[in-house]
Scaffold this active site. Structure first.
Site, PDB file in Angstrom:
ATOM      1  N   ASP A 115     -21.631  14.702 -15.424  1.00 52.55           N
ATOM      2  CA  ASP A 115     -21.409  16.126 -14.945  1.00 52.55           C
ATOM      3  C   ASP A 115     -22.872  17.005 -15.304  1.00 52.55           C
ATOM      4  O   ASP A 115     -23.234  16.987 -16.421  1.00 52.55           O
ATOM      5  CB  ASP A 115     -20.343  16.703 -16.114  1.00 52.55           C
ATOM      6  CG  ASP A 115     -19.949  18.239 -15.669  1.00 52.55           C
ATOM      7  OD1 ASP A 115     -20.581  18.754 -14.867  1.00 52.55           O
ATOM      8  OD2 ASP A 115     -19.163  18.904 -16.600  1.00 52.55           O
ATOM      9  N   LEU A 164     -15.544  15.705 -15.737  1.00 48.29           N
ATOM     10  CA  LEU A 164     -15.981  17.124 -15.604  1.00 48.29           C
ATOM     11  C   LEU A 164     -15.777  17.761 -16.894  1.00 48.29           C
ATOM     12  O   LEU A 164     -14.642  17.802 -17.332  1.00 48.29           O
ATOM     13  CB  LEU A 164     -15.443  17.754 -14.231  1.00 48.29           C
ATOM     14  CG  LEU A 164     -15.621  16.759 -12.968  1.00 48.29           C
ATOM     15  CD1 LEU A 164     -15.157  17.603 -11.622  1.00 48.29           C
ATOM     16  CD2 LEU A 164     -17.378  16.843 -12.785  1.00 48.29           C
ATOM     17  N   CYS A 165     -16.412  18.905 -16.723  1.00 49.84           N
ATOM     18  CA  CYS A 165     -16.292  20.083 -17.803  1.00 49.84           C
ATOM     19  C   CYS A 165     -14.847  20.434 -17.982  1.00 49.84           C
ATOM     20  O   CYS A 165     -14.312  20.831 -16.721  1.00 49.84           O
ATOM     21  CB  CYS A 165     -17.225  21.163 -17.570  1.00 49.84           C
ATOM     22  SG  CYS A 165     -17.329  22.557 -18.970  1.00 49.84           S
ATOM     23  N   PRO A 166     -14.071  20.391 -18.961  1.00 49.74           N
ATOM     24  CA  PRO A 166     -14.779  20.343 -20.471  1.00 49.74           C
ATOM     25  C   PRO A 166     -14.500  19.211 -21.088  1.00 49.74           C
ATOM     26  O   PRO A 166     -14.979  18.891 -22.273  1.00 49.74           O
ATOM     27  CB  PRO A 166     -13.840  21.464 -21.162  1.00 49.74           C
ATOM     28  CG  PRO A 166     -12.514  21.331 -20.500  1.00 49.74           C
ATOM     29  CD  PRO A 166     -12.870  21.025 -19.066  1.00 49.74           C
TER      30      PRO A 166
END
Length: 77
Positions: A40, A13-15
């Site tokens: 994501d 997932l981000c980042p």
């Protein structure tokens, strides 16, 4: 399209997908192409912004069966 390096960021997932992509791009020669796969959903917005901010070319951005695939070419050192 042919890539010099492939990066699997599925499940991150981000980042993290953009972070790992930045690291991989740093190891490429100018003109090298990186293929990135991720899951994501935010990546569809993150990768065009990343390429624009860092001066790289986003050659392709596609999504199939929940997996986003990006091809980026390193344009700047």
């Amino acid at each position: 399209m042919t890539a010099d390096v492939e990066l699997d960021c599925k499940g991150l997932l981000c980042p993290l997908p953009v972070y790992k992509t930045a690291q991989a791009m740093g190891r490429l020669e100018v003109g090298g192409v990186l293929r990135v796969e991720c899951t994501d959903p935010g990546s569809l917005e993150d990768f065009p912004a990343f390429a624009r901010q860092r001066g790289h070319a986003l050659l392709s951005a596609n999504e199939q069966d929940g997996v986003q695939v990006f091809y980026l070419r390193k344009e700047a050192a």
